[in-house]
Scaffold this motif. Sequence first.
Motif, PDB file in Angstrom:
ATOM      1  N   HIS A   1       0.887  -1.172   0.000  1.00 24.94           N
ATOM      2  CA  HIS A   1       0.000   0.000   0.000  1.00 24.94           C
ATOM      3  C   HIS A   1       0.916   1.211   0.000  1.00 24.94           C
ATOM      4  O   HIS A   1       1.469   1.593   1.033  1.00 24.94           O
ATOM      5  CB  HIS A   1      -0.877  -0.032   1.255  1.00 24.94           C
ATOM      6  CG  HIS A   1      -1.931   1.025   1.319  1.00 24.94           C
ATOM      7  ND1 HIS A   1      -2.972   1.096   0.429  1.00 24.94           N
ATOM      8  CD2 HIS A   1      -2.111   2.048   2.194  1.00 24.94           C
ATOM      9  CE1 HIS A   1      -3.765   2.106   0.748  1.00 24.94           C
ATOM     10  NE2 HIS A   1      -3.255   2.709   1.816  1.00 24.94           N
TER      11      HIS A   1
ATOM     12  N   THR B   1       3.656   0.619   3.546  1.00 25.54           N
ATOM     13  CA  THR B   1       2.707  -0.187   4.302  1.00 25.54           C
ATOM     14  C   THR B   1       2.489  -1.512   3.591  1.00 25.54           C
ATOM     15  O   THR B   1       2.352  -1.548   2.361  1.00 25.54           O
ATOM     16  CB  THR B   1       1.358   0.534   4.469  1.00 25.54           C
ATOM     17  OG1 THR B   1       1.564   1.748   5.204  1.00 25.54           O
ATOM     18  CG2 THR B   1       0.355  -0.322   5.208  1.00 25.54           C
TER      19      THR B   1
ATOM     20  N   ARG C   1      -2.237  -5.050   8.902  1.00 19.16           N
ATOM     21  CA  ARG C   1      -1.283  -4.153   8.242  1.00 19.16           C
ATOM     22  C   ARG C   1      -0.082  -3.937   9.145  1.00 19.16           C
ATOM     23  O   ARG C   1      -0.163  -4.042  10.373  1.00 19.16           O
ATOM     24  CB  ARG C   1      -1.915  -2.810   7.895  1.00 19.16           C
ATOM     25  CG  ARG C   1      -2.268  -1.936   9.081  1.00 19.16           C
ATOM     26  CD  ARG C   1      -2.850  -0.596   8.651  1.00 19.16           C
ATOM     27  NE  ARG C   1      -1.853   0.293   8.063  1.00 19.16           N
ATOM     28  CZ  ARG C   1      -2.147   1.436   7.467  1.00 19.16           C
ATOM     29  NH1 ARG C   1      -3.424   1.821   7.349  1.00 19.16           N
ATOM     30  NH2 ARG C   1      -1.188   2.207   6.966  1.00 19.16           N
TER      31      ARG C   1
ATOM     32  N   ALA D   1      -3.971  -4.133  -2.502  1.00 23.95           N
ATOM     33  CA  ALA D   1      -3.979  -2.696  -2.237  1.00 23.95           C
ATOM     34  C   ALA D   1      -3.455  -1.963  -3.458  1.00 23.95           C
ATOM     35  O   ALA D   1      -2.851  -2.553  -4.355  1.00 23.95           O
ATOM     36  CB  ALA D   1      -3.132  -2.370  -1.007  1.00 23.95           C
TER      37      ALA D   1
ATOM     38  N   GLY E   1      -4.384   5.126  -1.748  1.00 26.23           N
ATOM     39  CA  GLY E   1      -5.836   5.190  -1.821  1.00 26.23           C
ATOM     40  C   GLY E   1      -6.506   4.729  -0.548  1.00 26.23           C
ATOM     41  O   GLY E   1      -5.875   4.277   0.399  1.00 26.23           O
ATOM     42  N   ARG E   2      -7.820   4.822  -0.546  1.00 27.82           N
ATOM     43  CA  ARG E   2      -8.581   4.509   0.668  1.00 27.82           C
ATOM     44  C   ARG E   2      -9.138   3.092   0.679  1.00 27.82           C
ATOM     45  O   ARG E   2      -9.702   2.648   1.664  1.00 27.82           O
ATOM     46  CB  ARG E   2      -9.718   5.507   0.830  1.00 27.82           C
ATOM     47  CG  ARG E   2     -10.762   5.446  -0.288  1.00 27.82           C
ATOM     48  CD  ARG E   2     -11.815   6.520  -0.130  1.00 27.82           C
ATOM     49  NE  ARG E   2     -12.708   6.266   0.999  1.00 27.82           N
ATOM     50  CZ  ARG E   2     -13.729   7.057   1.318  1.00 27.82           C
ATOM     51  NH1 ARG E   2     -13.948   8.163   0.610  1.00 27.82           N
ATOM     52  NH2 ARG E   2     -14.502   6.762   2.334  1.00 27.82           N
ATOM     53  N   TRP E   3      -9.002   2.378  -0.451  1.00 27.78           N
ATOM     54  CA  TRP E   3      -9.607   1.061  -0.556  1.00 27.78           C
ATOM     55  C   TRP E   3      -8.547  -0.046  -0.528  1.00 27.78           C
ATOM     56  O   TRP E   3      -7.435   0.123  -1.024  1.00 27.78           O
ATOM     57  CB  TRP E   3     -10.372   0.913  -1.875  1.00 27.78           C
ATOM     58  CG  TRP E   3     -11.454   1.909  -2.121  1.00 27.78           C
ATOM     59  CD1 TRP E   3     -11.358   3.062  -2.846  1.00 27.78           C
ATOM     60  CD2 TRP E   3     -12.795   1.836  -1.661  1.00 27.78           C
ATOM     61  NE1 TRP E   3     -12.548   3.708  -2.877  1.00 27.78           N
ATOM     62  CE2 TRP E   3     -13.466   2.977  -2.147  1.00 27.78           C
ATOM     63  CE3 TRP E   3     -13.499   0.919  -0.886  1.00 27.78           C
ATOM     64  CZ2 TRP E   3     -14.805   3.221  -1.894  1.00 27.78           C
ATOM     65  CZ3 TRP E   3     -14.835   1.161  -0.630  1.00 27.78           C
ATOM     66  CH2 TRP E   3     -15.473   2.296  -1.120  1.00 27.78           C
TER      67      TRP E   3
ATOM     68  N   ASP F   1     -13.258  -0.034   2.871  1.00 29.60           N
ATOM     69  CA  ASP F   1     -12.889   1.374   3.002  1.00 29.60           C
ATOM     70  C   ASP F   1     -12.061   1.548   4.270  1.00 29.60           C
ATOM     71  O   ASP F   1     -12.561   1.324   5.386  1.00 29.60           O
ATOM     72  CB  ASP F   1     -14.164   2.226   3.059  1.00 29.60           C
ATOM     73  CG  ASP F   1     -13.868   3.707   2.907  1.00 29.60           C
ATOM     74  OD1 ASP F   1     -12.889   4.179   3.527  1.00 29.60           O
ATOM     75  OD2 ASP F   1     -14.630   4.401   2.203  1.00 29.60           O
ATOM     76  N   LEU F   2     -10.811   1.941   4.115  1.00 28.38           N
ATOM     77  CA  LEU F   2      -9.925   2.084   5.262  1.00 28.38           C
ATOM     78  C   LEU F   2     -10.304   3.256   6.153  1.00 28.38           C
ATOM     79  O   LEU F   2      -9.928   3.292   7.332  1.00 28.38           O
ATOM     80  CB  LEU F   2      -8.480   2.247   4.779  1.00 28.38           C
ATOM     81  CG  LEU F   2      -7.904   1.067   3.999  1.00 28.38           C
ATOM     82  CD1 LEU F   2      -6.547   1.430   3.411  1.00 28.38           C
ATOM     83  CD2 LEU F   2      -7.782  -0.167   4.881  1.00 28.38           C
ATOM     84  N   GLU F   3     -11.047   4.219   5.613  1.00 28.41           N
ATOM     85  CA  GLU F   3     -11.431   5.386   6.403  1.00 28.41           C
ATOM     86  C   GLU F   3     -12.707   5.129   7.197  1.00 28.41           C
ATOM     87  O   GLU F   3     -12.777   5.416   8.397  1.00 28.41           O
ATOM     88  CB  GLU F   3     -11.597   6.596   5.489  1.00 28.41           C
ATOM     89  CG  GLU F   3     -10.300   7.011   4.800  1.00 28.41           C
ATOM     90  CD  GLU F   3     -10.506   8.193   3.866  1.00 28.41           C
ATOM     91  OE1 GLU F   3     -11.626   8.769   3.855  1.00 28.41           O
ATOM     92  OE2 GLU F   3      -9.548   8.547   3.155  1.00 28.41           O
ATOM     93  N   THR F   4     -13.703   4.562   6.551  1.00 30.47           N
ATOM     94  CA  THR F   4     -14.982   4.319   7.235  1.00 30.47           C
ATOM     95  C   THR F   4     -15.064   2.925   7.831  1.00 30.47           C
ATOM     96  O   THR F   4     -16.008   2.617   8.559  1.00 30.47           O
ATOM     97  CB  THR F   4     -16.151   4.514   6.259  1.00 30.47           C
ATOM     98  OG1 THR F   4     -16.072   3.522   5.223  1.00 30.47           O
ATOM     99  CG2 THR F   4     -16.108   5.908   5.635  1.00 30.47           C
ATOM    100  N   GLU F   5     -14.071   2.065   7.498  1.00 28.43           N
ATOM    101  CA  GLU F   5     -14.039   0.677   7.967  1.00 28.43           C
ATOM    102  C   GLU F   5     -15.333  -0.055   7.618  1.00 28.43           C
ATOM    103  O   GLU F   5     -15.923  -0.762   8.432  1.00 28.43           O
ATOM    104  CB  GLU F   5     -13.765   0.614   9.476  1.00 28.43           C
ATOM    105  CG  GLU F   5     -12.414   1.192   9.852  1.00 28.43           C
ATOM    106  CD  GLU F   5     -12.099   1.038  11.328  1.00 28.43           C
ATOM    107  OE1 GLU F   5     -13.005   0.632  12.090  1.00 28.43           O
ATOM    108  OE2 GLU F   5     -10.955   1.315  11.721  1.00 28.43           O
TER     109      GLU F   5
END
Length: 659
Positions: A200, A204, A220, A249, A256-258, A277-281
């Motif tokens: 990622h 990461t 991660r 990733a 990115g966020r996905w 979605d890594l932001e909203t889980e």
Amino acid sequence: MEPTGTIVFATVGVTNFGFDVFSAAVPLPPMEEDAERRHTDGVSVNFNAQFVDDGGEEVAFVSERGGAAGLFRCRPGPEQRAEPLPTVEGSLFHDRPTVRGGRLYFVSAHEQPPAPFRSWAAVYATEIGSKETVRVSPPGVVDMSPAVSDSGELVAVASYGDRPWAFDFRVLETEVAVFRAADPARRVVVVGRGGWPTWHGEGTVFFHRVADDGWWSVFRVDVSPETLEPTGGERRVTPPGLHCFTPAAVGRGGGGRWIAVATRRKGRAQRHVELFDLETESFSPLTERLNPELHHYNPFFSPSGDRVGYHRFRGAGARGDSVVPYLQPVQSPVSSLRMLRVYGTFPSFSPDAAHLAMNGDFFKTPGVTILRSDGAKRWVLTREPNLFYTSWSPAESGVIFTSMGPIFETTKATVRIARLEFDAGELTTGRDEVAATLKVLTRPEAGNDAFPAVSPCGKWVVFRSGRSGHKNLYIVDAAHGEDVGAGEGTIRRLTDGEWIDTMPSWSPDGSLIAFSSNRHDPTNAAVFSIYLVRPDGSGLRRVHVAGPAGSAAADRERINHVCFSPDSRWLLFTANFGGVMAEPISAPNQFQPYGDLYVCRLDGSGLVRLTCNAYENGTPAWGPASSPAAGLESLSLGPGAGDESLGEFDEPLWLTCDV
């Protein structure tokens, strides 16, 4: 002298895979019927791809089209024709190709380890221009599932290190190691337990493993761009309550966020690719909206992040190979041996090797079928559903022996030896079925009688029986069985002991019977070795293959399905010597993904590995070089030469949502 002849064998499920590589736009457009793009050409089985170009058009992928797992490249265009990628000539196994900066990274298994019970898998890199290949994995180190960062400078692998195989296959005890492509010897272990890494950005690594609560989950770890050392602890990304594995990733920029993951959820039989979605889980379904009733495997992102690829069954009637041939040529490492994969199980050759008997394919034709050994015609002999194993009498062209009852049961289960009689002349007709009569040779109260093998003269059958409370070998009259009316002495015991003796095979010259047994370690039902005995019960001896008597290697053998070469000088069998070649969670069900075919001489010398893949290969038969099948370079799928591919295969049976 090298072994010669024609070997036919079965492989669990692979003939039904019918995989092609597809991709979908992210996010899905409103018109979902236009969202999916097919990238491969429908030839054979195509899987484990990565995008080669930024636009998400061109893919590098694995294909079985050459009789072994090779690497190919499909360029954009209406024909989607594949061209081979430069790899290692003669290798029977390639996996996980990635092209970065004019270099192709991949897994190959062409270098034999110095000792058994070590995987042959290692990572290599080929300069596409010069076609020069170098080993990336250090000597003696087992690596699989490589991931290359977008810059091409960093590589991550799932690694066994230099440890021998621990006989794990459901959850591999691999670690995640990272290194610079320019200096692969200096690697850093960033995760002590995990697999299937993906970059990622450049700092990461996501990976999967089974969490302490029993759910496959994505984790991660962040690494320093300078030292590659972890900059913090491992963090779980996906929640419990569903299985998430084989993450992908976006490598470019910040990543990115996905991430894309394959999932298995409660109440859903299919494996699907979802976006997390890594932001909203939160999860967003992807392939379930496109093909809800199909399994989807091993997602991968385009460099721009606007497409997600995967492989799946191409669909019944789809363009490409829509017929599963009854016989498939398989690449052989020995020039004097021809190898063919059968669409069925437990094959055996007719006396003249012009035909094969086998149990029907796994899904559609139970009972016993007969196949012309050039694959051109098949007949149904019986549709009796509870038959397994075949042994064609060397002396009678119209007699086949089989087992009648449930397979893999206890000593007390009712399984009997049966004799199928038919008119072999009917195999010259155009009919699809041949009439047969079934005669049971062993008594129902005797218990579990199975795996018959006929003597060269056709008068006797050796088989495994649990009638004493333990599974040992017996010999029975091939015509009359245990029928007391046929006279006394029609059955006799060959072996005796509180262990398992099973799957016997009579040598073509009549002098020996080979079988598998755990008599050297009777309390361990997971270890089997080859034993030889004369038909009169004398001369019993163990064939040491993995190592000499008393060695640790000898005590770890798991050998089954043994049979003789036509000249009685070689033994063919399945064994666990080569370990696991790829992460089993990334593929459909394989009961024993370490099962490969080997040959050796009667004294255990001259060991040669014949198959090398991520499947379970077994139930082989060895016919003469003069067999009509021996001259096959390829098989055309004319009328009657195969069945329609329906994509019928199982997810790993040990992967359940009852956590």
